[in-house]
Design a protein around this motif. Sequence first.
Motif, PDB file in Angstrom:
ATOM      1  N   SER A  57       0.827  -1.202   0.000  1.00  0.00           N
ATOM      2  CA  SER A  57       0.000   0.000   0.000  1.00  0.00           C
ATOM      3  C   SER A  57       0.862   1.254   0.000  1.00  0.00           C
ATOM      4  O   SER A  57       0.594   2.218  -0.736  1.00  0.00           O
ATOM      5  CB  SER A  57      -0.935   0.000   1.220  1.00  0.00           C
ATOM      6  N   ASP A  58       1.895   1.236   0.812  1.00  0.00           N
ATOM      7  CA  ASP A  58       2.827   2.363   0.883  1.00  0.00           C
ATOM      8  C   ASP A  58       3.545   2.557  -0.448  1.00  0.00           C
ATOM      9  O   ASP A  58       3.764   3.681  -0.912  1.00  0.00           O
ATOM     10  CB  ASP A  58       3.839   2.106   2.000  1.00  0.00           C
ATOM     11  N   ALA A  61       1.105   4.024  -3.054  1.00  0.00           N
ATOM     12  CA  ALA A  61       0.897   5.443  -2.775  1.00  0.00           C
ATOM     13  C   ALA A  61       2.086   6.268  -3.227  1.00  0.00           C
ATOM     14  O   ALA A  61       1.928   7.343  -3.826  1.00  0.00           O
ATOM     15  CB  ALA A  61       0.632   5.646  -1.286  1.00  0.00           C
ATOM     16  N   THR A  64       2.141   6.535  -6.997  1.00  0.00           N
ATOM     17  CA  THR A  64       1.097   7.459  -7.448  1.00  0.00           C
ATOM     18  C   THR A  64       1.503   8.905  -7.193  1.00  0.00           C
ATOM     19  O   THR A  64       1.330   9.775  -8.058  1.00  0.00           O
ATOM     20  CB  THR A  64      -0.223   7.151  -6.728  1.00  0.00           C
ATOM     21  N   ASP A  65       2.041   9.160  -6.005  1.00  0.00           N
ATOM     22  CA  ASP A  65       2.512  10.510  -5.683  1.00  0.00           C
ATOM     23  C   ASP A  65       3.553  10.980  -6.701  1.00  0.00           C
ATOM     24  O   ASP A  65       3.554  12.143  -7.121  1.00  0.00           O
ATOM     25  CB  ASP A  65       3.123  10.544  -4.280  1.00  0.00           C
ATOM     26  N   GLN A 105      -5.756   4.169  -7.376  1.00  0.00           N
ATOM     27  CA  GLN A 105      -5.116   4.519  -6.105  1.00  0.00           C
ATOM     28  C   GLN A 105      -5.624   5.848  -5.572  1.00  0.00           C
ATOM     29  O   GLN A 105      -5.835   6.010  -4.364  1.00  0.00           O
ATOM     30  CB  GLN A 105      -3.595   4.549  -6.283  1.00  0.00           C
ATOM     31  N   GLU A 109      -7.320   6.063  -1.764  1.00  0.00           N
ATOM     32  CA  GLU A 109      -6.743   6.823  -0.654  1.00  0.00           C
ATOM     33  C   GLU A 109      -6.737   8.317  -0.994  1.00  0.00           C
ATOM     34  O   GLU A 109      -5.695   8.902  -1.294  1.00  0.00           O
ATOM     35  CB  GLU A 109      -5.326   6.330  -0.354  1.00  0.00           C
ATOM     36  N   TRP A 111      -6.870  10.882   0.711  1.00  0.00           N
ATOM     37  CA  TRP A 111      -6.200  11.791   1.653  1.00  0.00           C
ATOM     38  C   TRP A 111      -4.709  11.911   1.374  1.00  0.00           C
ATOM     39  O   TRP A 111      -4.029  12.702   2.013  1.00  0.00           O
ATOM     40  CB  TRP A 111      -6.400  11.275   3.083  1.00  0.00           C
ATOM     41  N   ARG A 112      -4.211  11.170   0.408  1.00  0.00           N
ATOM     42  CA  ARG A 112      -2.777  11.182   0.136  1.00  0.00           C
ATOM     43  C   ARG A 112      -2.342  12.510  -0.505  1.00  0.00           C
ATOM     44  O   ARG A 112      -3.160  13.237  -1.073  1.00  0.00           O
ATOM     45  CB  ARG A 112      -2.415  10.030  -0.802  1.00  0.00           C
ATOM     46  N   PRO A 113      -1.045  12.839  -0.417  1.00  0.00           N
ATOM     47  CA  PRO A 113      -0.544  14.100  -0.984  1.00  0.00           C
ATOM     48  C   PRO A 113      -0.876  14.301  -2.459  1.00  0.00           C
ATOM     49  O   PRO A 113      -1.085  15.429  -2.898  1.00  0.00           O
ATOM     50  CB  PRO A 113       0.974  13.992  -0.773  1.00  0.00           C
TER      51      PRO A 113
END
Length: 221
Positions: A57-58, A61, A64-65, A105, A109, A111-113
């Motif tokens: 998951s990390d 993320a 994607t970021d 993704q 999530e 709430w991710r940056p």
Amino acid sequence: MAKRAPRRTDGLSKEVIVQAAAAILDDGGEAALTFRALTARLSTGYGAIYHHVANKSDLLAAATDAVIARVMGDAVVEAEPREALRTVSLGLFDAIDAHPWVGAQLSREPWRPALLEVYERIGGLLEALEVPERALFDAAGALVNYVLGVAGQNAANARLLTDGEGDRAAFLATVSAQWESLAPEKYPFVHKAAAHLREHDDREQFLAGVDLFLAGVATLR
């Protein structure tokens, strides 16, 4: 018995790990991204990867970021706000088309940056367009949802055709023919739209939607 690739001896940065993960995701989707596949691609051990990312998951993320940060960095906002919004929107559309897992993704999530960066850029440009404060939050949400929703659906459709060894032109021709066969008195709009469906360009249609939105928010001033 096949020989194992030699273990790498150079330092492994998070950036390198994320790039390798993105390549695996592009090739095979989320199911293909495993730490075993990643260690094999990087010729390293699990410990070197866990030092930088905690779990899949990390890793998703972070990948994607990185993609969204690249889009935001490439979309230099020097043009007037309306054109800048079109550029940012199309950049996101193309990025998600190239990396379908990004859209999934972002939805998973929010709430991710990455998504915060998207909201910040689009919200700031809408504010520069002098969208009233009372409508700014709703306008930003509507445009972000349109951009990510259409981009995600387009990417999913493209992947479906690719996985099934299909052809977009043939698929659209088949659906268009089905629409044309419908009774025009019952489905007048669909019947007339059949020809457009066969010939339409996804990117152009997407930008047409952005333009319709921008024309709408212009009336809020």
